[in-house]
Design a protein around this motif. Structure first.
Motif, short mmCIF file in Angstrom:
data_model
loop_
_atom_site.label_atom_id
_atom_site.label_comp_id
_atom_site.label_asym_id
_atom_site.label_seq_id
_atom_site.Cartn_x
_atom_site.Cartn_y
_atom_site.Cartn_z
N GLN A 198 -16.88 0.34 1.91
CA GLN A 198 -17.64 -1.41 2.71
C GLN A 198 -16.43 -2.18 3.08
O GLN A 198 -16.84 -2.83 3.31
N GLY A 199 -15.91 -1.45 4.44
CA GLY A 199 -15.62 -1.92 6.02
C GLY A 199 -13.90 -2.15 5.41
O GLY A 199 -13.42 -3.34 6.35
N ARG A 200 -13.30 -1.51 4.26
CA ARG A 200 -12.11 -2.91 4.05
C ARG A 200 -11.07 -1.85 3.95
O ARG A 200 -10.75 -0.25 4.12
N ARG A 201 -9.55 -2.25 4.57
CA ARG A 201 -8.86 -1.33 4.43
C ARG A 201 -7.46 -1.71 4.01
O ARG A 201 -7.38 -2.23 3.31
N VAL A 202 -7.35 -0.18 3.33
CA VAL A 202 -7.11 0.14 1.96
C VAL A 202 -5.25 0.87 1.88
O VAL A 202 -5.41 2.04 2.78
N SER A 203 -4.50 0.55 1.74
CA SER A 203 -3.34 0.67 0.78
C SER A 203 -2.90 1.86 -0.15
O SER A 203 -4.09 0.58 -0.97
N LEU A 204 -2.15 2.31 -0.63
CA LEU A 204 -1.94 2.73 -2.15
C LEU A 204 -0.95 3.09 -2.10
O LEU A 204 0.30 3.01 -1.06
N ALA A 205 -0.73 2.84 -3.63
CA ALA A 205 1.01 2.51 -3.94
C ALA A 205 1.33 4.42 -4.70
O ALA A 205 0.77 3.82 -6.04
N GLY A 206 2.29 5.02 -4.79
CA GLY A 206 3.07 5.78 -5.21
C GLY A 206 3.61 5.26 -6.68
O GLY A 206 4.95 5.70 -6.95
N SER A 207 3.44 4.49 -7.52
CA SER A 207 4.65 3.63 -8.70
C SER A 207 4.54 4.58 -9.41
O SER A 207 5.06 4.04 -10.35
#
Length: 332
Positions: free
Chosen positions: A158-167
């Motif tokens: 959808q054009g969003r810049r995504v980050s992930l957090a490995g909690s």
């Protein structure tokens, strides 16, 4: 003369051998043919199961008659066995009974009541003017990490810049698994070694996501048994850290296995009490998993289903449709 004859025979044998080998390369072997027949039989068996689904049973029970108390009780039992839950089943049967007429299609009436119980289709509510934060919760084995990867890919599309957090720093190989999905989805991952403080990972991830100009941060969390009090305390802490660092948590999504049965309701209640779940992601919703437990969760908590997982592929995550779900669970 004899030599020439031998040469001709050898050449003929060689040509015959080539033709045989080519035939093997172009014609399916008996084994492949058997595999094809087995696959066809499997599809037929699944089709037979669907044709004898809940809708068929309901029609056989109620069609063309004026049902009495016994038939309505049996309908309620059918719904309970489909993991709808006793409370939701009672409510649905009451509403179907009020609308029932002998010339009506009871399967269609049931589907309509399921749609009414589920309510409007839920959509993700993500901020567009700051970093949006999505916190994912659920027990181990529910498909949580896989769902995170699929959601990251969906948002990136959808054009969003995504980050992930490995909690999820408790489960062995959790960050490695999340790293695989992050690479597949084109997302940036913030993770630390196993045993690190989950709240610290979440805080660092917010800082990193803001520094990178990310639009959405998806946070993985530990998924030990929902009855473990320390886990729920940990989840509350992670949420508080995220709220302090990012301003708010836009979505808390409970990942629920469609095959989990009534234990799914206990899971939903525990997570909702701990971190105020805003929506459900229903996973493993294939041809054999109907996911009736979602009706029990919706009836008990009022939490909408927002997404469904339909396979293991990166793009196998779809917005939830109450109508499609009702048609699927009724079947037949």
């Amino acid at each position: 003369m004899e030599i020439a004859l031998v040469v001709v025979v050898v050449l003929a044998l060689a040509v015959a051998a080539v033709l045989v080998l080519r035939g093997r390369g172009t014609r399916p072997s008996g084994r492949a043919s058997d595999a094809t027949r087995i696959a066809a039989a499997d599809r037929s068996a699944k089709a037979a199961v669907r044709s004898d689904g809940l809708g068929a049973k309901v029609r056989a029970l109620l069609s063309g008659k004026t049902p009495g108390d016994d038939e309505w009780t049996r309908l309620e039992d059918l719904l309970v066995r489909a993991d709808v839950g006793s409370q939701a089943a009672t409510r649905i049967v009451k509403d179907v009974r009020e609308r029932f007429r002998p010339d009506a299609d009871p399967g269609r009436l049931l589907a309509e009541e399921i749609v009414a119980l589920l309510g409007p289709n839920g959509t993700l509510d993500l901020s567009s003017d700051r970093l949006a934060v999505v916190m994912m919760v659920g027990v181990n084995g529910s498909g949580k990490t896989t769902t995170i990867g699929k959601l990251a890919a969906l948002l990136a599309k959808q054009g969003r810049r995504v980050s992930l957090a490995g909690s999820d720093t408790f489960r062995a190989a959790a960050s490695e698994q999340l790293d695989v999905w992050a690479k597949r989805a084109g997302a940036h991952l913030v993770a630390q070694e196993r045993g690190a403080d989950p709240g610290a990972v979440a805080f660092d991830a917010v800082q990193s996501a803001n520094a990178r100009g990310a639009d959405v941060l998806i946070v993985d969390t530990a998924g030990r048994l929902h009855t473990r009090t320390p886990l729920m305390d940990e989840l509350r802490k992670v949420k508080r850290v995220l709220e302090k660092a990012a301003g708010r948590v836009d979505e808390v999504l409970l990942v629920l296995d469609a095959t989990t049965g009534q234990n799914g309701l206990a899971q939903a209640v525990a997570f909702a009490e701990a971190v105020e779940v805003t929506g459900v992601v229903l996973t493993k919703l294939d041809g054999t998993a109907k996911g009736g437990i979602v009706l029990a969760v919706r009836d008990r908590l009022g939490v909408p289903v927002k997404l469904i997982g339909t396979g293991e592929g990166l793009e196998d995550l779809e917005p939830f449709s109450a109508r499609a779900f009702a048609d699927g669970i009724v079947g037949g």
